[in-house]
Scaffold this motif. Structure first.
Motif, PDB file in Angstrom:
ATOM      1  N   GLY A  73       0.804  -1.492  -0.087  1.00  0.00           N
ATOM      2  CA  GLY A  73       0.061   0.008  -0.074  1.00  0.00           C
ATOM      3  C   GLY A  73       0.855   1.317  -0.077  1.00  0.00           C
ATOM      4  O   GLY A  73       0.221   2.276   0.302  1.00  0.00           O
ATOM      5  N   CYS A  74       2.008   1.294  -0.691  1.00  0.00           N
ATOM      6  CA  CYS A  74       2.889   2.314  -0.642  1.00  0.00           C
ATOM      7  C   CYS A  74       2.257   3.429  -1.045  1.00  0.00           C
ATOM      8  O   CYS A  74       2.521   4.706  -0.956  1.00  0.00           O
ATOM      9  CB  CYS A  74       4.191   2.228  -1.074  1.00  0.00           C
ATOM     10  SG  CYS A  74       5.094   0.731  -0.251  1.00  0.00           S
ATOM     11  N   TYR A  75       1.572   3.224  -2.188  1.00  0.00           N
ATOM     12  CA  TYR A  75       0.814   4.176  -3.125  1.00  0.00           C
ATOM     13  C   TYR A  75      -0.170   5.206  -2.238  1.00  0.00           C
ATOM     14  O   TYR A  75      -0.522   6.318  -2.851  1.00  0.00           O
ATOM     15  CB  TYR A  75       0.176   3.675  -4.190  1.00  0.00           C
ATOM     16  CG  TYR A  75      -0.766   2.741  -3.935  1.00  0.00           C
ATOM     17  CD1 TYR A  75      -2.209   2.995  -3.628  1.00  0.00           C
ATOM     18  CD2 TYR A  75      -0.675   1.401  -3.723  1.00  0.00           C
ATOM     19  CE1 TYR A  75      -3.266   2.038  -3.156  1.00  0.00           C
ATOM     20  CE2 TYR A  75      -1.399   0.388  -3.203  1.00  0.00           C
ATOM     21  CZ  TYR A  75      -2.857   0.803  -3.028  1.00  0.00           C
ATOM     22  OH  TYR A  75      -3.694  -0.101  -2.750  1.00  0.00           O
ATOM     23  N   THR A  76      -0.694   4.628  -1.008  1.00  0.00           N
ATOM     24  CA  THR A  76      -1.500   5.496  -0.362  1.00  0.00           C
ATOM     25  C   THR A  76      -0.954   6.628   0.224  1.00  0.00           C
ATOM     26  O   THR A  76      -1.540   7.624   0.464  1.00  0.00           O
ATOM     27  CB  THR A  76      -2.060   4.619   0.607  1.00  0.00           C
ATOM     28  OG1 THR A  76      -1.167   4.109   1.725  1.00  0.00           O
ATOM     29  CG2 THR A  76      -2.852   3.468   0.103  1.00  0.00           C
ATOM     30  N   CYS A  77       0.471   6.774   0.416  1.00  0.00           N
ATOM     31  CA  CYS A  77       1.263   7.791   1.006  1.00  0.00           C
ATOM     32  C   CYS A  77       2.296   8.623   0.218  1.00  0.00           C
ATOM     33  O   CYS A  77       2.569   9.779   0.271  1.00  0.00           O
ATOM     34  CB  CYS A  77       1.690   7.355   2.202  1.00  0.00           C
ATOM     35  SG  CYS A  77       0.779   7.046   3.565  1.00  0.00           S
ATOM     36  N   HIS A  78       2.426   7.756  -1.238  1.00  0.00           N
ATOM     37  CA  HIS A  78       3.336   8.332  -1.999  1.00  0.00           C
ATOM     38  C   HIS A  78       3.021   8.428  -3.298  1.00  0.00           C
ATOM     39  O   HIS A  78       2.719   7.056  -3.940  1.00  0.00           O
ATOM     40  CB  HIS A  78       4.931   7.569  -2.050  1.00  0.00           C
ATOM     41  CG  HIS A  78       5.414   7.670  -0.664  1.00  0.00           C
ATOM     42  ND1 HIS A  78       6.287   8.704  -0.462  1.00  0.00           N
ATOM     43  CD2 HIS A  78       5.485   6.698   0.313  1.00  0.00           C
ATOM     44  CE1 HIS A  78       6.878   8.448   0.917  1.00  0.00           C
ATOM     45  NE2 HIS A  78       6.391   7.204   1.316  1.00  0.00           N
ATOM     46  N   SER A  79       2.797   9.479  -4.117  1.00  0.00           N
ATOM     47  CA  SER A  79       2.477   9.700  -5.427  1.00  0.00           C
ATOM     48  C   SER A  79       3.824   9.330  -6.328  1.00  0.00           C
ATOM     49  O   SER A  79       4.718   9.206  -5.708  1.00  0.00           O
ATOM     50  CB  SER A  79       2.000  10.805  -5.595  1.00  0.00           C
ATOM     51  OG  SER A  79       2.833  11.768  -5.501  1.00  0.00           O
ATOM     52  N   GLN A  80       3.545   9.091  -7.698  1.00  0.00           N
ATOM     53  CA  GLN A  80       4.582   8.984  -8.487  1.00  0.00           C
ATOM     54  C   GLN A  80       4.237   9.869  -9.788  1.00  0.00           C
ATOM     55  O   GLN A  80       4.199   9.313 -10.772  1.00  0.00           O
ATOM     56  CB  GLN A  80       4.824   7.571  -8.921  1.00  0.00           C
ATOM     57  CG  GLN A  80       5.601   6.915  -7.978  1.00  0.00           C
ATOM     58  CD  GLN A  80       5.839   5.323  -8.332  1.00  0.00           C
ATOM     59  OE1 GLN A  80       6.161   4.940  -9.094  1.00  0.00           O
ATOM     60  NE2 GLN A  80       5.776   4.519  -7.307  1.00  0.00           N
ATOM     61  N   MET A  81       3.907  11.137  -9.566  1.00  0.00           N
ATOM     62  CA  MET A  81       3.547  11.985 -10.643  1.00  0.00           C
ATOM     63  C   MET A  81       3.954  13.306 -10.194  1.00  0.00           C
ATOM     64  O   MET A  81       3.362  13.850  -9.447  1.00  0.00           O
ATOM     65  CB  MET A  81       2.093  11.947 -11.076  1.00  0.00           C
ATOM     66  CG  MET A  81       1.885  12.508 -12.443  1.00  0.00           C
ATOM     67  SD  MET A  81       0.063  12.618 -13.207  1.00  0.00           S
ATOM     68  CE  MET A  81      -0.559  13.700 -11.897  1.00  0.00           C
ATOM     69  N   ILE A  82       4.986  13.936 -10.960  1.00  0.00           N
ATOM     70  CA  ILE A  82       5.524  15.215 -10.585  1.00  0.00           C
ATOM     71  C   ILE A  82       4.563  16.096 -11.623  1.00  0.00           C
ATOM     72  O   ILE A  82       4.648  15.919 -12.921  1.00  0.00           O
ATOM     73  CB  ILE A  82       6.979  15.402 -10.879  1.00  0.00           C
ATOM     74  CG1 ILE A  82       7.593  14.512 -10.126  1.00  0.00           C
ATOM     75  CG2 ILE A  82       7.001  16.957 -10.537  1.00  0.00           C
ATOM     76  CD1 ILE A  82       9.200  14.403 -10.350  1.00  0.00           C
ATOM     77  N   ARG A  83       3.691  17.063 -11.172  1.00  0.00           N
ATOM     78  CA  ARG A  83       2.891  17.800 -11.796  1.00  0.00           C
ATOM     79  C   ARG A  83       3.669  18.943 -12.660  1.00  0.00           C
ATOM     80  O   ARG A  83       4.794  19.390 -12.176  1.00  0.00           O
ATOM     81  CB  ARG A  83       1.937  18.707 -11.327  1.00  0.00           C
ATOM     82  CG  ARG A  83       0.670  17.746 -10.910  1.00  0.00           C
ATOM     83  CD  ARG A  83       1.074  16.697  -9.951  1.00  0.00           C
ATOM     84  NE  ARG A  83      -0.129  15.701  -9.414  1.00  0.00           N
ATOM     85  CZ  ARG A  83      -0.248  14.936  -8.384  1.00  0.00           C
ATOM     86  NH1 ARG A  83       0.984  14.289  -8.162  1.00  0.00           N
ATOM     87  NH2 ARG A  83      -1.269  14.156  -8.112  1.00  0.00           N
TER      88      ARG A  83
END
Length: 250
Positions: A73-83
């Motif tokens: 569930g790492c994605y619940t706290c860390h995004s992987q998209m820089i706007r």
């Protein structure tokens, strides 16, 4: 003339509103037309994602690490998209390109950042730092609310890796037969730089793959090895030096 047409439309509109079946049919037709207008053009072009040099499918160890990343569930706290905003680019690095996620199923763009974005984390920290961060996050990041992931030091299960590659093949990731056949060997080769493995073949199949004893224990291939291998490749496939800095900061 225009007034008469308007009156006809109004009268017919009333009939439609009072007829549930007719209303449902017309709604379905309208939605279908709208959907076709949006979807059909996509089949007339080869791809909707501009190809970018360097983007490749994940190596078996990186893919195994990504699977664990999702499982935990790492994605619940860390995004992987820089706007594409100046403050994001200055903090995290070049903004994310669509092509960087073309082999992600599902993509990890995310919508929340309890922790920092990880799209460019590859190479930012040493393997030893990542191990310590996973085992005791607060020892390297005081005040962090991240829990310990020391359980990732357990052995990595190897028997399903070829099935994982084939599953990705089924959704369009271009793994070759040779890559699937060599998957188990590539798993061990990437995490054992001193061992007698086909490192040259690994790097030919997966350019820029980081080959290292990620968790400090070459005797055992662990889930920690896999997760760190995955994190160390994030943001490193594309050579952003080919892009003008001002273009990435707009």
């Amino acid at each position: 003339m225009a007034g008469k047409r308007g009156n006809i439309i109004v009268r017919n509109h009333g009939k439609i509103e009072r007829n549930v079946t007719l209303m449902a049919v017309l709604i379905a037709i309208t939605i279908s037309i709208g959907g076709l207008v949006e979807i059909v053009p996509l089949f007339t072009i080869k791809t909707t994602i501009e190809k970018v040099d360097g983007v490749r499918p994940y190596s078996p160890l990186e893919l195994a690490g990504r699977n664990i990343y999702l499982r935990e569930g790492c994605y619940t706290c860390h995004s992987q998209m820089i706007r594409p905003f100046r403050d994001e680019v200055l903090r995290y690095g070049p903004y994310s390109l669509a092509a960087e996620s073309m082999f992600d199923h599902p993509f990890q763009w995310g919508s929340k950042r309890t922790g920092p974005d990880l799209a460019r984390v590859g190479g930012k920290y040493s393997n030893a730092w990542h191990v310590q961060h996973m085992i005791n996050p607060q020892s390297v990041e005081p005040g962090s609310v991240m829990p310990s992931y020391r359980h990732l030091m357990r052995p990595l299960k190897l028997k399903l890796i070829q099935a994982h590659l084939r599953a990705n093949q089924a959704v369009g990731v271009p793994y070759t037969k040779a890559q699937v056949a060599a998957a188990r060997g590539d798993l061990r080769a990437q995490a054992d730089p001193e061992g007698e493995h086909d490192h040259d073949g690994l790097l030919k199949r997966y350019p820029k793959a980081v080959v290292a004893d990620f968790d400090g224990n070459p005797a055992v291939l662990t889930e920690m090895d896999a997760v760190i291998a995955y994190m160390q490749i994030l943001g490193r496939m594309v050579d952003f030096r080919k892009y003008k800095t001002k273009d990435l900061q707009q």
